[in-house]
Design a protein around this motif. Sequence first.
Motif, PDB file in Angstrom:
ATOM      1  N   ILE A 231       0.836  -1.206   0.000  1.00  0.00           N
ATOM      2  CA  ILE A 231       0.000   0.000   0.000  1.00  0.00           C
ATOM      3  C   ILE A 231       0.873   1.258   0.000  1.00  0.00           C
ATOM      4  CG2 ILE A 231      -1.692   1.327   1.326  1.00  0.00           C
ATOM      5  CD1 ILE A 231      -2.872  -1.344   2.254  1.00  0.00           C
ATOM      6  N   GLU A 232       1.949   1.255   0.786  1.00  0.00           N
ATOM      7  CA  GLU A 232       2.857   2.404   0.789  1.00  0.00           C
ATOM      8  C   GLU A 232       3.437   2.653  -0.601  1.00  0.00           C
ATOM      9  OE1 GLU A 232       4.635   2.307   5.381  1.00  0.00           O
ATOM     10  OE2 GLU A 232       5.979   2.063   3.664  1.00  0.00           O
TER      11      GLU A 232
ATOM     12  N   ALA B  93       0.929   4.000  -3.091  1.00  0.00           N
ATOM     13  CA  ALA B  93       0.602   5.403  -2.813  1.00  0.00           C
ATOM     14  C   ALA B  93       1.673   6.339  -3.372  1.00  0.00           C
ATOM     15  CB  ALA B  93       0.441   5.611  -1.312  1.00  0.00           C
TER      16      ALA B  93
ATOM     17  N   HIS C 178       0.776   7.566   6.167  1.00  0.00           N
ATOM     18  CA  HIS C 178      -0.670   7.547   6.399  1.00  0.00           C
ATOM     19  C   HIS C 178      -1.357   8.679   5.636  1.00  0.00           C
ATOM     20  CE1 HIS C 178      -4.518   7.786   8.574  1.00  0.00           C
ATOM     21  NE2 HIS C 178      -4.303   6.526   8.927  1.00  0.00           N
TER      22      HIS C 178
ATOM     23  N   ILE D 227      -1.183   8.060   1.775  1.00  0.00           N
ATOM     24  CA  ILE D 227      -2.152   7.032   1.360  1.00  0.00           C
ATOM     25  C   ILE D 227      -3.562   7.602   1.360  1.00  0.00           C
ATOM     26  CG2 ILE D 227      -3.182   4.808   2.028  1.00  0.00           C
ATOM     27  CD1 ILE D 227      -0.298   4.173   3.197  1.00  0.00           C
TER      28      ILE D 227
ATOM     29  N   LEU E 288      -4.892   7.064  -2.274  1.00  0.00           N
ATOM     30  CA  LEU E 288      -5.614   5.800  -2.475  1.00  0.00           C
ATOM     31  C   LEU E 288      -6.987   5.774  -1.818  1.00  0.00           C
ATOM     32  CD1 LEU E 288      -2.691   3.216  -1.975  1.00  0.00           C
ATOM     33  CD2 LEU E 288      -3.476   4.313  -4.087  1.00  0.00           C
TER      34      LEU E 288
ATOM     35  N   ALA F  87      -8.273   2.056   1.494  1.00  0.00           N
ATOM     36  CA  ALA F  87      -6.863   1.666   1.538  1.00  0.00           C
ATOM     37  C   ALA F  87      -6.197   2.176   2.813  1.00  0.00           C
ATOM     38  CB  ALA F  87      -6.125   2.186   0.308  1.00  0.00           C
ATOM     39  N   THR F  88      -6.583   3.368   3.254  1.00  0.00           N
ATOM     40  CA  THR F  88      -6.016   3.934   4.477  1.00  0.00           C
ATOM     41  C   THR F  88      -6.397   3.086   5.687  1.00  0.00           C
ATOM     42  OG1 THR F  88      -6.190   6.150   3.511  1.00  0.00           O
ATOM     43  CG2 THR F  88      -5.820   6.022   5.879  1.00  0.00           C
TER      44      THR F  88
ATOM     45  N   TYR G 116      -4.424  -0.115   5.562  1.00  0.00           N
ATOM     46  CA  TYR G 116      -3.048   0.208   5.929  1.00  0.00           C
ATOM     47  C   TYR G 116      -2.917   0.358   7.442  1.00  0.00           C
ATOM     48  CZ  TYR G 116       1.315   2.835   6.337  1.00  0.00           C
ATOM     49  OH  TYR G 116       2.574   3.255   6.690  1.00  0.00           O
TER      50      TYR G 116
END
Length: 505
Positions: free
Chosen positions: A73-74, A77, A166, A169, A173, A177-178, A181
Amino acid sequence: MDILEKISELYGKIYKYNSLLLKKSEDLLLENKYDFDDIFDFYITSHALGYLKNLYFGNIQSAGFYLNIRCIIEGLAIKQLNAQGKISIEMKQLLQKQVFLIEYKNYFQFSDISDKILLPEKLQYDYDKAVEYYKEILHNRFDNKTILEICKSKIPFLCNPKISFHKIIENTLGEKATSIYGIYSSMIHSSNNIPYTMEELNNFAIAIFPYIVENFDVLPSGTSLKDELYLLASQIGNSLTQCFTDIGDILINVANVFEKKFNNNYVTNTFRKLSYVLSDFAIEKNIGLTEQIKSKWKILLEHFAVFNFQYFNAKHDENIYKLMDKHRILQEKRNLSIKFVLDDEYELYCKIYSTNHCEKATFDKAFLQPLGYLINEKGIVPKIVDLIKDFSKLFGADKLGEITAGKSMILDYVESQMISHANGYMWFANNGAWGDVNSVLINTLLSIKLILEKMQAVFKVHREIEGTKEYKTIINLLRNSLKKLDVNLKNLLEILSLPMIKKPY
């Protein structure tokens, strides 16, 4: 096509792409002009391989699996920032030199053994040149003080010392997604370590799969994971797998006995969580994903260090474990943007420290930290780095010119931190940070051994003080577990002493 076949084939596509990117990262003719998306695709695909491997084997309870999702995810982003046109040409130029800032910041604390890592003079020279380069590029936008703050930040090339993954993202996204995450970030950290239900884990695990399919399913085919495992099968590999399976079984056996004796408890939950990560290591070593082993070392060492502090040093009070439960629920609420108050948590805290405790405002701020449940009567929460340093000291004092087990634990931890975030470092990582993982495997066993020895000593003391045979079963269990662990440590050292074949691209 069934889901396992789909996962296996997708792994093959991504592995082929990742290998091509690895070759690009080692091409010195491209130095200082590496492609931005290549750098972050390399990072994302590495963690996608770890993610797909765990999906394939069904090891979705591993904190290593959680780490892979967080890292994917990071990376996505950061790539999305570029797609949105928010990564300037200047930022891309700064990224090419950022490696020297990150390595200096992290390796500098090991000046006594720096000659065993990188030449100290070169480390300093490269850092100074990188700072000069940042000043040259950014002098029209920032003053020298701000530029130095940028150079010391977690993601220097983004030129914002206060930026967080954070927030990135959230802005690129979206909310879903946050939340994913945030949840997986909290699951990586040491807590009460109570496992999620398989239904919850399945929902979390599936949530990230569409992102990977969308970004990488169009790649040309490669050797599937199923075929890869068949081609790489060997007696040495099987021995390594069996070694870590046996160690995991030792932990599970201790966990089961403690659960039978004490019901839901911290030892059982922690040992099971550790055992799932061990399942990652043998497979990743066998299929050449050494950077994944290095990335996941931070998870194990943090759990070892926190357990050592909490179980052997902290005040023993059942309310502490209730506070740990509350802390985990709080982290979940924060990640899902659910409102909360900390009245019940503070009440528990006051029961633990009934005669001396901090004010609620101090508690509220401290309890939000990742290790907030370890808050003391003064409202202070220990830093994870300090707990790790204390744990590492249990493995002997440093000797001049030598890297002791404790020192190598911290060194690998620092490299794990550098390589496991989407800061672009993985592309530029030196060979040691990337592939030197034998010390991680050995230190994992040494850490487990130390903890079991300390537990055995604790229960022997209880037996003597209380004059009871109540703990006989546990003492015998720990003694037998240590004997089995010694056998596996010997086997592991023999396996790792054998020459390894480097897999071609």
